[in-house]
Design an enzyme around this catalytic site. Structure first.
Site, PDB file in Angstrom:
ATOM      1  N   LYS A 124       0.829  -1.202   0.000  1.00  0.00           N
ATOM      2  CA  LYS A 124       0.000   0.000   0.000  1.00  0.00           C
ATOM      3  C   LYS A 124       0.866   1.256   0.000  1.00  0.00           C
ATOM      4  O   LYS A 124       0.650   2.181  -0.790  1.00  0.00           O
ATOM      5  CB  LYS A 124      -0.930   0.000   1.208  1.00  0.00           C
ATOM      6  CG  LYS A 124      -1.724   1.288   1.371  1.00  0.00           C
ATOM      7  CD  LYS A 124      -2.422   1.333   2.716  1.00  0.00           C
ATOM      8  CE  LYS A 124      -2.898   2.734   3.033  1.00  0.00           C
ATOM      9  NZ  LYS A 124      -3.443   2.863   4.390  1.00  0.00           N
ATOM     10  N   ASP A 142      -6.905   1.095   0.710  1.00  0.00           N
ATOM     11  CA  ASP A 142      -7.029   1.236   2.159  1.00  0.00           C
ATOM     12  C   ASP A 142      -8.444   0.847   2.587  1.00  0.00           C
ATOM     13  O   ASP A 142      -9.226   0.335   1.773  1.00  0.00           O
ATOM     14  CB  ASP A 142      -6.672   2.660   2.610  1.00  0.00           C
ATOM     15  CG  ASP A 142      -7.717   3.685   2.175  1.00  0.00           C
ATOM     16  OD1 ASP A 142      -8.627   3.349   1.383  1.00  0.00           O
ATOM     17  OD2 ASP A 142      -7.626   4.840   2.624  1.00  0.00           O
TER      18      ASP A 142
END
Length: 214
Positions: A124, A142
């Site tokens: 991420k 997310d």
């Protein structure tokens, strides 16, 4: 989990996002690629607002890996002690700074694999840096994107990897660059976890969310 929307519906959704906010921006404060890496690494299990408060003074004196090493672990810890898991995060930032100085001449690499090899930098974080700094169509999934993708049917999936692939496969190429920012901001401010603002949502008529409220 909603059913996968068709191409034309997804195209209309992102056309509306693009019209409403042509150049969406991430909300983590940074001054260069290095401070972006640090900010995103610190943001795990923390809010952007909280990270920005902690880094406001830090980034005025530290904007390179070498300056971070000069500040030292204790100095960094003092700056970020209001952030969750700050002790481990401080250690990771010091280690990644050391690696950047030793192996990359103090520069942040533009490769996902190289970024993910840094302590405290997962997929991420790497995707956020690739997208925000180098403009690559990398998708950082997310909690906001995961929730929005599954509620709306834009990019449903049982885990973040599946959702990331769905974004890459289902969202038209012309929207890939800003897709994750549009979805994060929509999830953060409109498609909220507990009380989604469906009544003011600009894609309410296109969304597959079964529990839409007024």
């Amino acid at each position: 989990m909603a059913k996968q929307l068709d191409y034309h519906t997804i195209y209309e959704i992102f056309s509306r996002f693009a019209e409403a906010e042509p150049e969406p921006k991430g909300e983590l404060d940074h001054t260069n690629a290095y401070t972006l890496v640090v900010a995103v690494a610190l943001s795990a299990q923390a809010t952007d607002v909280g990270v920005n408060k902690a880094t406001a003074k830090l980034f005025k004196i530290v904007d390179t890996p070498q300056k971070m090493l000069d500040l030292g672990l204790d100095g960094l810890t003092e700056h970020i002690k209001t952030i969750g898991l700050f002790r481990q995060k401080a250690k990771n930032v010091m280690k990644l700074s050391e690696i950047l100085v030793r192996d990359y001449d103090g520069e942040v690499p533009s490769s996902r694999a190289a970024l993910q090899s840094l302590p405290g930098v997962g997929r991420k974080t790497a995707n956020v840096v690739l997208n925000m700094w180098w403009g690559m169509p990398a998708q950082a999934v997310d909690t906001h994107i995961f929730r929005f993708g599954n509620r709306s049917g834009v990019c449903p999936g049982k885990d973040v990897v599946v959702v990331e692939r769905a974004i890459e496969d289902q969202i038209p190429a012309e929207f890939q660059r800003h897709a994750h920012h549009w979805m994060i901001l929509h999830g953060r401010y409109t498609c909220k976890a507990r009380k989604p603002l469906c009544g003011t949502c600009l894609i309410r008529d296109l969304c597959e969310f079964e529990e839409k409220n007024l």
